[in-house]
Write an enzyme that holds these catalytic residues in place. Structure first.
Site, PDB file in Angstrom:
ATOM      1  N   ASP A  95       9.060  13.645   4.265  1.00  0.00           N
ATOM      2  CA  ASP A  95       9.535  12.265   4.155  1.00  0.00           C
ATOM      3  C   ASP A  95       8.628  11.432   5.049  1.00  0.00           C
ATOM      4  OD1 ASP A  95      10.797   9.804   4.400  1.00  0.00           O
ATOM      5  OD2 ASP A  95      12.808  10.652   4.638  1.00  0.00           O
ATOM      6  N   SER A 147      -3.123   2.942  -3.903  1.00  0.00           N
ATOM      7  CA  SER A 147      -2.812   1.536  -3.740  1.00  0.00           C
ATOM      8  C   SER A 147      -2.220   1.013  -5.039  1.00  0.00           C
ATOM      9  CB  SER A 147      -4.077   0.762  -3.335  1.00  0.00           C
ATOM     10  OG  SER A 147      -3.829  -0.608  -3.172  1.00  0.00           O
ATOM     11  N   ASN A 150       0.393   9.398  -1.754  1.00  0.00           N
ATOM     12  CA  ASN A 150       0.929   8.827  -2.995  1.00  0.00           C
ATOM     13  C   ASN A 150       2.318   8.233  -2.821  1.00  0.00           C
ATOM     14  OD1 ASN A 150       1.438   8.655  -6.051  1.00  0.00           O
ATOM     15  ND2 ASN A 150       2.985  10.142  -5.378  1.00  0.00           N
ATOM     16  N   TYR A 164       5.810  -6.146  -1.630  1.00  0.00           N
ATOM     17  CA  TYR A 164       4.997  -5.036  -2.132  1.00  0.00           C
ATOM     18  C   TYR A 164       3.520  -5.398  -2.057  1.00  0.00           C
ATOM     19  CZ  TYR A 164       3.265  -1.441  -5.354  1.00  0.00           C
ATOM     20  OH  TYR A 164       2.572  -0.396  -5.922  1.00  0.00           O
ATOM     21  N   LYS A 219       0.574  -3.374   0.101  1.00  0.00           N
ATOM     22  CA  LYS A 219      -0.615  -2.804  -0.526  1.00  0.00           C
ATOM     23  C   LYS A 219      -1.891  -3.514  -0.067  1.00  0.00           C
ATOM     24  CE  LYS A 219       1.263   0.520  -2.867  1.00  0.00           C
ATOM     25  NZ  LYS A 219       1.003   1.941  -2.491  1.00  0.00           N
TER      26      LYS A 219
END
Length: 275
Positions: A52, A130, A79, A144, A148
């Site tokens: 995690d 990404s 990922n 978000y 990124k």
């Protein structure tokens, strides 16, 4: 000697597809996920273990288990991630923190835990997943986008630091994909937000924009994205960025290939909801 890859977020989507692809092509795979499931029973050289990215002890344990099983780690694919959907004002601060804990600080912690191993081996490669949202901004995903954009800047800067040590850093940028659980989690998170009614018209218009984007270009599959991840791990180049799906290429080309004024005019025309 058989090479070994550690991949985070392997319960579904890109992570699961990449784990299968690397295993099918002869790699040892450390397939990690928050809640381990036996999804790779047909692959004897896949180790499934808990990781995690918000739990540093679990990161350390997964790395130790992988090295114990396979002797070394050659590539790490960061990922694991998810996306908050909704307007900024409607998102609680603890959710903002979680967005960065998973998409940015979690990546940093995985890298921090594996860097001594890579330095000892004088080699290694990080592949950070990404998004097109790490290149261009879109309505309703400001947080978000922010996570990124941060990941892209961190990865690029880190590539200079680690390149001097013989360790590589690469970025894979996917867009829309058909069958991941990413959208499901984003939708679940959105349902818990409390958005002022002043945004209702904007949100309706933004939703129409996203639907038009989905319908205008064919979406890729997780397997297609996994192929790009595999290419990045094996092409032997120092290429930094890999665009993984066709749907985002026009927007990326406009962002990187035109002036700021041209780009912003192009995006505002398409991304500003009509009332």
């Amino acid at each position: 000697m058989t090479r070994t890859v550690l991949i985070t977020g392997c319960s579904s989507g890109f992570g699961a597809a990449a784990a299968r692809l690397f295993a099918e092509r002869g790699w040892n795979v450390i397939a990690t996920m928050r809640t381990p499931v036996e999804a790779f029973g047909d692959y004897p050289d896949v180790l499934v273990t808990r990781l995690d990215v918000q739990d540093r002890d679990s990161i350390r344990f997964a790395v130790q288990q992988g090295v114990k099983r396979f002797g070394r780690i050659d590539v790490v694919v960061n990922n694991a991630g998810y996306g908050l959907f909704g307007v900024f004002e409607g998102t609680a601060r603890d959710k903002v923190q979680e967005q960065f804990d998973v998409n940015v600080f979690g990546v940093m912690d995985v890298i921090r835990e594996t860097l001594p191993h890579f330095r000892q081996n004088h080699s290694g490669l990080y592949i950070n997943i990404s998004s097109g949202a790490g290149v261009f901004g879109l309505p309703m995903i400001s947080l978000y986008n922010a996570s990124k954009f941060a990941l892209e800047g961190f990865s690029e800067s880190l590539s200079y630091e680690l390149g001097a040590l013989g360790i590589g850093v690469k970025i894979v940028e996917p867009g829309g994909v058909l069958e991941t659980r990413f959208g499901q989690r984003s939708g679940d998170e959105f349902s818990s937000t409390e958005t002022p009614q002043d945004y209702n018209d904007f949100m309706a218009g933004a939703g129409a924009i996203f639907e038009a984007l989905r319908q205008s270009r064919g979406l890729a599959t997780s397997e297609e994205v996994a192929e790009v991840i595999y290419q990045a791990a094996n092409d032997g180049t120092d290429q930094l960025r890999y665009v993984a799906t066709e749907d985002i290429k026009p927007l990326i080309e406009k962002r990187r290939g035109s002036s700021e004024c041209e780009y912003m005019a192009f995006m505002r025309e398409r991304m500003t909801p009509q009332h």
